[in-house]
Motif scaffolding. Structure first.
Motif, PDB file in Angstrom:
ATOM      1  N   GLU A 129       0.819  -1.207   0.000  1.00 22.51           N
ATOM      2  CA  GLU A 129       0.000   0.000   0.000  1.00 22.51           C
ATOM      3  C   GLU A 129       0.856   1.262   0.000  1.00 22.51           C
ATOM      4  O   GLU A 129       0.453   2.299  -0.530  1.00 22.51           O
ATOM      5  CB  GLU A 129      -0.928  -0.012   1.214  1.00 22.51           C
ATOM      6  N   SER A 130       2.035   1.189   0.617  1.00 27.05           N
ATOM      7  CA  SER A 130       2.907   2.362   0.705  1.00 27.05           C
ATOM      8  C   SER A 130       3.832   2.490  -0.497  1.00 27.05           C
ATOM      9  O   SER A 130       4.524   3.504  -0.642  1.00 27.05           O
ATOM     10  CB  SER A 130       3.767   2.280   1.977  1.00 27.05           C
ATOM     11  N   LEU A 131       3.851   1.499  -1.346  1.00 27.33           N
ATOM     12  CA  LEU A 131       4.793   1.442  -2.463  1.00 27.33           C
ATOM     13  C   LEU A 131       4.507   2.525  -3.501  1.00 27.33           C
ATOM     14  O   LEU A 131       3.367   2.711  -3.934  1.00 27.33           O
ATOM     15  CB  LEU A 131       4.715   0.061  -3.110  1.00 27.33           C
ATOM     16  N   GLY A 132       5.551   3.245  -3.896  1.00 24.71           N
ATOM     17  CA  GLY A 132       5.412   4.281  -4.914  1.00 24.71           C
ATOM     18  C   GLY A 132       6.594   4.275  -5.860  1.00 24.71           C
ATOM     19  O   GLY A 132       7.636   3.669  -5.587  1.00 24.71           O
ATOM     20  N   LEU A 133       6.447   4.979  -6.985  1.00 17.14           N
ATOM     21  CA  LEU A 133       7.492   5.048  -7.997  1.00 17.14           C
ATOM     22  C   LEU A 133       7.489   6.448  -8.599  1.00 17.14           C
ATOM     23  O   LEU A 133       6.428   6.958  -8.989  1.00 17.14           O
ATOM     24  CB  LEU A 133       7.244   3.992  -9.077  1.00 17.14           C
ATOM     25  N   ILE A 134       8.656   7.082  -8.656  1.00 14.13           N
ATOM     26  CA  ILE A 134       8.768   8.434  -9.187  1.00 14.13           C
ATOM     27  C   ILE A 134       9.971   8.510 -10.139  1.00 14.13           C
ATOM     28  O   ILE A 134      10.870   7.667 -10.076  1.00 14.13           O
ATOM     29  CB  ILE A 134       8.943   9.474  -8.059  1.00 14.13           C
ATOM     30  N   PRO A 135       9.994   9.530 -11.024  1.00 18.15           N
ATOM     31  CA  PRO A 135      11.165   9.693 -11.900  1.00 18.15           C
ATOM     32  C   PRO A 135      12.399  10.034 -11.078  1.00 18.15           C
ATOM     33  O   PRO A 135      12.311  10.672 -10.027  1.00 18.15           O
ATOM     34  CB  PRO A 135      10.774  10.859 -12.805  1.00 18.15           C
ATOM     35  N   ASP A 136      13.548   9.616 -11.564  1.00 22.48           N
ATOM     36  CA  ASP A 136      14.807   9.950 -10.907  1.00 22.48           C
ATOM     37  C   ASP A 136      15.848  10.216 -11.987  1.00 22.48           C
ATOM     38  O   ASP A 136      15.632   9.917 -13.160  1.00 22.48           O
ATOM     39  CB  ASP A 136      15.268   8.800 -10.006  1.00 22.48           C
ATOM     40  N   PHE A 137      16.976  10.756 -11.591  1.00 21.47           N
ATOM     41  CA  PHE A 137      18.051  10.975 -12.544  1.00 21.47           C
ATOM     42  C   PHE A 137      18.510   9.631 -13.105  1.00 21.47           C
ATOM     43  O   PHE A 137      18.927   8.743 -12.371  1.00 21.47           O
ATOM     44  CB  PHE A 137      19.227  11.685 -11.874  1.00 21.47           C
ATOM     45  N   GLY A 139      16.795   7.235 -14.287  1.00 24.17           N
ATOM     46  CA  GLY A 139      15.954   6.073 -14.052  1.00 24.17           C
ATOM     47  C   GLY A 139      14.692   6.396 -13.291  1.00 24.17           C
ATOM     48  O   GLY A 139      14.133   7.490 -13.414  1.00 24.17           O
ATOM     49  N   VAL A 140      14.232   5.426 -12.509  1.00 25.26           N
ATOM     50  CA  VAL A 140      13.039   5.593 -11.687  1.00 25.26           C
ATOM     51  C   VAL A 140      13.358   5.138 -10.266  1.00 25.26           C
ATOM     52  O   VAL A 140      14.202   4.258 -10.050  1.00 25.26           O
ATOM     53  CB  VAL A 140      11.835   4.797 -12.243  1.00 25.26           C
ATOM     54  N   HIS A 141      12.666   5.738  -9.320  1.00 26.63           N
ATOM     55  CA  HIS A 141      12.985   5.544  -7.895  1.00 26.63           C
ATOM     56  C   HIS A 141      11.773   4.955  -7.173  1.00 26.63           C
ATOM     57  O   HIS A 141      10.705   5.564  -7.152  1.00 26.63           O
ATOM     58  CB  HIS A 141      13.375   6.887  -7.280  1.00 26.63           C
ATOM     59  N   ALA A 142      11.952   3.780  -6.594  1.00 28.51           N
ATOM     60  CA  ALA A 142      10.892   3.128  -5.814  1.00 28.51           C
ATOM     61  C   ALA A 142      11.105   3.413  -4.330  1.00 28.51           C
ATOM     62  O   ALA A 142      12.244   3.500  -3.859  1.00 28.51           O
ATOM     63  CB  ALA A 142      10.895   1.625  -6.061  1.00 28.51           C
ATOM     64  N   TYR A 143      10.005   3.554  -3.595  1.00 25.60           N
ATOM     65  CA  TYR A 143      10.095   3.779  -2.153  1.00 25.60           C
ATOM     66  C   TYR A 143       8.941   3.082  -1.459  1.00 25.60           C
ATOM     67  O   TYR A 143       7.872   2.884  -2.032  1.00 25.60           O
ATOM     68  CB  TYR A 143      10.085   5.281  -1.833  1.00 25.60           C
ATOM     69  N   TRP A 144       9.162   2.666  -0.209  1.00 24.59           N
ATOM     70  CA  TRP A 144       8.145   1.921   0.527  1.00 24.59           C
ATOM     71  C   TRP A 144       8.433   1.997   2.027  1.00 24.59           C
ATOM     72  O   TRP A 144       9.538   2.348   2.441  1.00 24.59           O
ATOM     73  CB  TRP A 144       8.137   0.454   0.081  1.00 24.59           C
ATOM     74  N   GLU A 145       7.416   1.671   2.816  1.00 22.01           N
ATOM     75  CA  GLU A 145       7.543   1.640   4.274  1.00 22.01           C
ATOM     76  C   GLU A 145       7.367   0.213   4.757  1.00 22.01           C
ATOM     77  O   GLU A 145       6.442  -0.491   4.353  1.00 22.01           O
ATOM     78  CB  GLU A 145       6.491   2.548   4.923  1.00 22.01           C
ATOM     79  N   PRO A 187      16.118   9.380 -21.050  1.00 20.66           N
ATOM     80  CA  PRO A 187      15.022  10.274 -20.646  1.00 20.66           C
ATOM     81  C   PRO A 187      13.854  10.224 -21.627  1.00 20.66           C
ATOM     82  O   PRO A 187      13.502  11.220 -22.259  1.00 20.66           O
ATOM     83  CB  PRO A 187      15.700  11.647 -20.610  1.00 20.66           C
ATOM     84  N   ILE A 188      13.270   9.049 -21.751  1.00 16.62           N
ATOM     85  CA  ILE A 188      12.129   8.811 -22.633  1.00 16.62           C
ATOM     86  C   ILE A 188      11.000   8.204 -21.816  1.00 16.62           C
ATOM     87  O   ILE A 188      11.233   7.310 -20.995  1.00 16.62           O
ATOM     88  CB  ILE A 188      12.517   7.851 -23.784  1.00 16.62           C
ATOM     89  N   GLU A 189       9.787   8.679 -22.024  1.00 17.24           N
ATOM     90  CA  GLU A 189       8.654   8.173 -21.246  1.00 17.24           C
ATOM     91  C   GLU A 189       8.504   6.664 -21.432  1.00 17.24           C
ATOM     92  O   GLU A 189       8.620   6.138 -22.553  1.00 17.24           O
ATOM     93  CB  GLU A 189       7.355   8.861 -21.652  1.00 17.24           C
ATOM     94  N   GLY A 190       8.265   5.979 -20.332  1.00 14.99           N
ATOM     95  CA  GLY A 190       8.087   4.535 -20.373  1.00 14.99           C
ATOM     96  C   GLY A 190       6.996   4.087 -19.424  1.00 14.99           C
ATOM     97  O   GLY A 190       6.543   4.843 -18.553  1.00 14.99           O
ATOM     98  N   GLU A 191       6.557   2.853 -19.602  1.00 13.52           N
ATOM     99  CA  GLU A 191       5.529   2.250 -18.743  1.00 13.52           C
ATOM    100  C   GLU A 191       6.208   1.301 -17.761  1.00 13.52           C
ATOM    101  O   GLU A 191       6.934   0.377 -18.172  1.00 13.52           O
ATOM    102  CB  GLU A 191       4.499   1.499 -19.588  1.00 13.52           C
ATOM    103  N   PHE A 192       5.945   1.514 -16.474  1.00 17.75           N
ATOM    104  CA  PHE A 192       6.593   0.731 -15.425  1.00 17.75           C
ATOM    105  C   PHE A 192       5.554   0.068 -14.522  1.00 17.75           C
ATOM    106  O   PHE A 192       4.414   0.551 -14.406  1.00 17.75           O
ATOM    107  CB  PHE A 192       7.503   1.617 -14.579  1.00 17.75           C
ATOM    108  N   LEU A 211       6.243   7.086 -16.572  1.00 16.76           N
ATOM    109  CA  LEU A 211       7.256   7.997 -16.050  1.00 16.76           C
ATOM    110  C   LEU A 211       8.326   8.282 -17.093  1.00 16.76           C
ATOM    111  O   LEU A 211       8.616   7.442 -17.956  1.00 16.76           O
ATOM    112  CB  LEU A 211       7.923   7.393 -14.803  1.00 16.76           C
ATOM    113  N   THR A 212       8.943   9.464 -16.965  1.00 15.60           N
ATOM    114  CA  THR A 212      10.051   9.835 -17.833  1.00 15.60           C
ATOM    115  C   THR A 212      11.295  10.067 -16.978  1.00 15.60           C
ATOM    116  O   THR A 212      11.332  11.028 -16.188  1.00 15.60           O
ATOM    117  CB  THR A 212       9.733  11.112 -18.625  1.00 15.60           C
ATOM    118  N   PRO A 213      12.305   9.205 -17.077  1.00 13.92           N
ATOM    119  CA  PRO A 213      13.546   9.407 -16.312  1.00 13.92           C
ATOM    120  C   PRO A 213      14.193  10.739 -16.641  1.00 13.92           C
ATOM    121  O   PRO A 213      14.061  11.255 -17.755  1.00 13.92           O
ATOM    122  CB  PRO A 213      14.427   8.235 -16.766  1.00 13.92           C
ATOM    123  N   ILE A 214      14.893  11.311 -15.670  1.00 13.43           N
ATOM    124  CA  ILE A 214      15.598  12.574 -15.848  1.00 13.43           C
ATOM    125  C   ILE A 214      17.006  12.279 -16.379  1.00 13.43           C
ATOM    126  O   ILE A 214      17.651  11.319 -15.958  1.00 13.43           O
ATOM    127  CB  ILE A 214      15.685  13.326 -14.502  1.00 13.43           C
TER     128      ILE A 214
END
Length: 397
Positions: A129-137, A139-145, A187-192, A211-214
């Motif tokens: 439920e806490s799992l998220g995904l955001i763009p990062d330099f 790539g993409v960055h996952a975070y969770w509790e 840095p191209i939009e992709g489906e994750f 998301l689009t990586p930076i």
């Protein structure tokens, strides 16, 4: 005659094996008494069963027999000297039937005592439920509790040219606040997609992101130079400052400041050779031949990274902008001198320390180490990598 004797010996051996099977065999068929007074305490993903142990003199252990959510039959045992069993591994909150059986020294089993448990929400679902995904330099960055510090894997997937989600990265963690970044992406939009899986192969709901990586790349180490400012630390012979960017990681020599000088904290200054936006630095620990220096010795535990565009050789700190306030964190949280496999992997793959994109571009960085893992008065860096956007204007077009 010799052939006859050989056949006789083989026959005796076969007969002996048939008469004396390996392992403890029942010498009576008397079933032990069953457990009594079974009580259930439901917990996330399972339950704790307490009971009264039967008083049979030849009792060996108590076991619980149950089937997990994925259909796998499981068994949990407890010594006759305990009056409880812990059951875990369920991936849902559905009621489950458990059989509790007493077993004696001759492997006779009592009548099964059946009870029903109702597991609380399992960690894999709570974490999911806490799992998220955001763009990062890069790539993409996952975070969770993960407040219960459960052993989990975070599986990250990316849709390919065939419109199929394929594995991109898997992070293994038991940290309370976990995160991981998959890098090396354009840095191209992709489906994750991303989900949590526990050691019983229970899965959380899969979450999907567009998301689009930076843009990010590693700075050219060939442009790096050591700068000796007033107040900066020196070096130990054979451990010069340029060893921080010679491409040698871990066991081999890196940079080491001198100890016993009475000067602490200590700093080191580097010219990156280009004015650029830093996204992160990656620091590799000195590991030692047998990994004995991981999260130990002079590896930095607490340090700050400063930056500037115009160098002032006086070494005055007022001319520097604070970019990062860094802490090296051991994933397992084990005591000093004790490392898990996750700790060793983290140290050898390098630790990333991120810089805010709101901070200014810099050409020079200055690392101020305030505490090492061993708490000594010198520090060591095996290898240092700097990442970010160092493109010139023509490259950005």
């Amino acid at each position: 005659m010799k052939k006859y004797i050989m056949l006789l010996l083989i026959g005796i051996l076969i007969y002996s094996c048939e008469k004396d099977p390996i392992g403890q065999q029942p010498i009576h068929n008397n079933k032990p008494s069953p457990v009594t007074n079974v009580e259930v305490q439901n917990i996330p993903g399972g339950a704790i069963l307490t009971y009264k142990v039967p008083e049979d003199k030849d009792l060996l252990y108590i076991k619980a027999v149950y089937t997990l959510t994925n259909g796998v039959k499981s068994e949990q045992r407890s010594s006759l000297y305990n009056n409880y069993l812990k059951i875990e591994g369920y991936g849902s909150t559905s009621p489950q039937e458990v059989e509790v059986v007493a077993v004696d020294r001759y492997r006779n089993e009592s009548e099964a005592v059946k009870t029903t448990i109702e597991p609380l929400t399992p960690p894999v679902l709570t974490i999911g439920e806490s799992l998220g995904l955001i763009p990062d330099f890069g790539g993409v960055h996952a975070y969770w509790e993960n407040s219960m510090k459960a052993e989990i894997s975070v599986v990250l997937l990316k849709k390919d040219s065939n419109d199929e989600y394929v594995p991109l990265e898997t992070f293994y963690s038991s940290m309370a606040e976990g995160n991981g970044t998959a890098r090396g992406l354009d840095p191209i939009e992709g489906e994750f997609a991303v989900y949590i899986q526990d050691r019983w192969e229970n899965r959380s709901e899969t979450k999907y992101f567009s998301l689009t990586p930076i843009f990010e790349r590693m700075f050219d180490k060939g442009k790096f130079q050591a700068i000796n400012l007033t107040g900066d630390a020196g070096y130990v012979a054979g451990w010069e400052k340029n060893k921080m960017w010679d491409g040698q990681k871990g066991e081999t020599l890196g940079y080491s400041s001198p100890g016993g000088t009475g000067i602490w904290p200590q700093s080191v200054t580097i010219d990156l050779g280009v004015t650029a936006q830093i996204s992160r630095i990656r620091l590799y620990q000195r590991t030692g031949a047998n990994d004995e220096y991981i999260f130990a010795e002079g590896n930095p535990m607490l340090f700050k990274v400063f930056g500037c565009q115009t160098l002032d050789m006086s070494g005055e700190w007022g001319n520097w902008d604070l970019l990062m306030d860094c802490e090296s964190i051991k994933p397992s949280g084990l005591s000093f001198g004790m490392n898990s496999n996750e700790d060793v992997t983290r140290a050898k793959e390098g630790e990333d320390f991120t810089n805010s994109p709101l901070n200014p571009k810099v050409r020079y960085i200055r690392i101020l180490v305030t505490r090492t893992w061993a708490g000594g008065d010198n520090f060591q860096i095996a290898e240092l990598e700097v990442y970010g956007d160092d493109r010139n204007e023509s490259e950005k077009k």
